[in-house]
Design a protein around this motif. Structure first.
Motif, PDB file in Angstrom:
ATOM      1  N   THR A   1      30.092  37.492  40.041  1.00  0.00           N
ATOM      2  CA  THR A   1      29.630  38.619  39.233  1.00  0.00           C
ATOM      3  C   THR A   1      30.736  39.648  39.034  1.00  0.00           C
ATOM      4  OG1 THR A   1      27.306  38.359  39.892  1.00  0.00           O
ATOM      5  CG2 THR A   1      27.993  40.554  39.178  1.00  0.00           C
TER       6      THR A   1
ATOM      7  N   GLY B   1      28.124  34.673  45.139  1.00  0.00           N
ATOM      8  CA  GLY B   1      27.710  34.998  43.778  1.00  0.00           C
ATOM      9  C   GLY B   1      28.177  36.380  43.363  1.00  0.00           C
TER      10      GLY B   1
ATOM     11  N   SER C   1      24.047  34.470  39.822  1.00  0.00           N
ATOM     12  CA  SER C   1      25.367  33.811  39.841  1.00  0.00           C
ATOM     13  C   SER C   1      25.406  32.748  40.927  1.00  0.00           C
ATOM     14  CB  SER C   1      26.465  34.855  40.086  1.00  0.00           C
ATOM     15  OG  SER C   1      26.602  35.723  38.989  1.00  0.00           O
TER      16      SER C   1
ATOM     17  N   THR D   1      26.174  40.488  32.488  1.00  0.00           N
ATOM     18  CA  THR D   1      26.567  39.563  33.558  1.00  0.00           C
ATOM     19  C   THR D   1      25.388  39.301  34.490  1.00  0.00           C
ATOM     20  OG1 THR D   1      28.842  40.345  33.479  1.00  0.00           O
ATOM     21  CG2 THR D   1      28.164  39.195  35.472  1.00  0.00           C
TER      22      THR D   1
END
Length: 484
Positions: free
Chosen positions: A265, A261, A316, A310
């Motif tokens: 990111t 993740g 993520s 984000t």
């Protein structure tokens, strides 16, 4: 993380709760913990009764319930009712918080009862007098200005702050009329610094360890999302293969590296940076540390729009995993207490967050030891940059490299750690006193490798994680096809 008596007590409670939950005997045996997690004589408190009251508070917190609950009733609620999400993650144990002094200034035995009386002469409220040839501070008159401390030629007057108050970088802790610590949850960012600072363990975190075990025992597909800083947590000789093997034996159906993740990111945040800086804003901050993000939004609100939009590496990873395991129970495992709040904010996508400490206690409750495991073979997916997020300026390194790979440039990056350092850095940047285009903010002074939920020494973790990350098959975030 230093293994103090407070940490030992907390881990014993978590391990015993885990053991009884694994054995389907929690309700029948939860009261046994009062005998099992103490000696026959009081060790830390004035009497056995006080120690037992404190221990009940610890059990209630570990069950995720209110401290006033009867521990049998608390066990029933944890096993059969939904999580109490209205309760704060960090809380004060009312029976445990009573040992610290309130008064800020004290006259010590170093006082030489001199005849200059500078402390008396410089006190604006005439709060100091001589009693039995020694300076005495009248608490009703004292305004705690500190003048007496400054002028005493012997340094005989000292200033004392409660450890929890001193540790809180956002001023969220005060002392109530009952002499107990109070947390202002409008200011608190759930970083966990106060919990680690309290030498009596009077501040603790609520846990979902019983609910995670229950989910595994019920046969649900429970997927662990493991933060990169787990490397080295349980000793330099413990390999990731052994950690994975222990978790598999503990019932996790799948284990996913959150470094994966982090790669996602990195790419998204790099693109966001190229799009916004300097066209829309002078600088942008990272968004991976939930305590840092909350710090900016609550304490430097004028800079809130500078925080990257984000997803954090955890989120993520969650979105990535949900595409593959839509019906699974997702459990983040990491060094961070603040992640428990982040999970609550995204409870539609992820169910629980656990610390490395809770994971160890959960497995030991089933007599699973990392050192006893034969390494589990797994495919390494995260890149060197993604795995390096928990290291000092690791996010900065990943974003800078990824921005460069996309044809841009991070002109001036600044790393800030610790709440006070983060506040000063963001405030200075917003006020135009700091020339930078990117700020990486970490609430913990040494970053994620030294979070409040760790069990290993952060120096060891730093060495182990650096070695592990450098050996990753993929060196750059853009090497991963799913990040493009």
């Amino acid at each position: 993380m230093e293994l103090t008596a407070v940490a030992q007590l907390r881990r014993m409670v978590l391990e015993h709760l885990s053991r009884y939950t694994w054995n389907d005997s929690l309700i029948d045996h939860v009261y046994d913990i009062l005998q099992e997690v103490r000696d026959d004589t009081p060790r830390y408190r004035c009497c056995v009764y006080k120690e037992r009251a404190v221990l009940k508070n610890r059990i209630d917190m570990a069950l995720g319930q209110e401290c006033k609950e009867n521990i049998i009733e608390a066990s029933k609620k944890t096993l059969f009712e939904p999580e109490r999400k209205d309760l704060p993650i960090i809380d004060v144990l009312p029976a445990a918080c009573d040992q610290c002094p309130i008064d800020a200034y004290y006259v010590t035995d170093i006082c030489r009862h001199c005849i200059a009386h500078k402390c008396m002469n410089n006190c604006p409220k005439k709060a100091i007098s001589l009693v039995q040839n020694r300076a005495f501070i009248d608490r009703d008159k004292c305004i705690e200005c500190g003048r007496c401390k400054q002028v005493c030629p012997y340094g005989a007057i000292i200033e004392i702050h409660r450890p929890c108050v001193r540790a809180c970088g956002v001023g969220a802790i005060s002392i109530g009329d009952d002499r107990k610590a109070k947390i202002d949850y409008d200011k608190c960012v759930t970083c966990g610094a106060c919990r680690n600072a309290c030498p009596f363990g009077a501040i603790d975190e609520r846990s979902n360890i019983v609910r995670v075990i229950k989910a595994i025992k019920s046969g649900k597909q429970v997927v662990a999302l493991v933060a990169p800083s787990i490397v080295g947590q349980y000793g330099l000789k413990i390999t990731m293969g052994q950690i994975y093997a222990a978790m598999k034996k503990g019932g996790f159906a799948e284990i996913i590296e959150v470094g994966l993740g982090a790669d996602i990111t990195s790419v998204k945040e790099a693109r966001e940076y190229i799009e916004k800086v300097p066209k829309e804003m002078g600088f942008m901050t990272s968004s991976c540390c939930p305590a840092f993000v909350k710090l900016v939004k609550r304490h430097v609100p004028e800079a809130a729009d500078h925080v990257s939009e984000t997803d954090s590496p955890m989120m993520s990873t969650v979105r990535y995993v949900r595409n593959h395991f839509p019906n699974a129970v997702l459990v983040f495992v990491g060094p961070c207490i603040a992640k428990k709040n982040e999970v609550r904010e995204h409870s539609d996508l992820i169910e629980y967050a656990m610390t490395f400490e809770e994971l160890q206690c959960m497995l030991e409750g089933k007599d699973i030891k990392f050192a006893d495991m034969d390494p589990y073979e797994f495919e390494r997916e995260a890149s060197r940059l993604g795995l390096g997020y928990p290291l000092t300026a690791g996010v900065t390194a990943a974003v800078k490299d990824t921005v460069a790979a996309l044809g841009g440039e991070v002109s001036q990056a600044v790393y800030a750690s610790g709440l006070e350092g983060c506040f000063k850095t963001v405030k200075a940047a917003k006020d135009g006193r700091l020339d930078c285009s990117y700020i990486e903010g970490m609430a913990c002074p040494n970053g994620c490798i030294d979070g409040p939920g760790t069990v290993g020494d952060f120096h060891i973790t730093k060495v182990a994680l650096t070695k592990y990350a450098n050996a990753a098959p993929n060196q750059e975030a853009l090497d991963k096809k799913h990040t493009r």
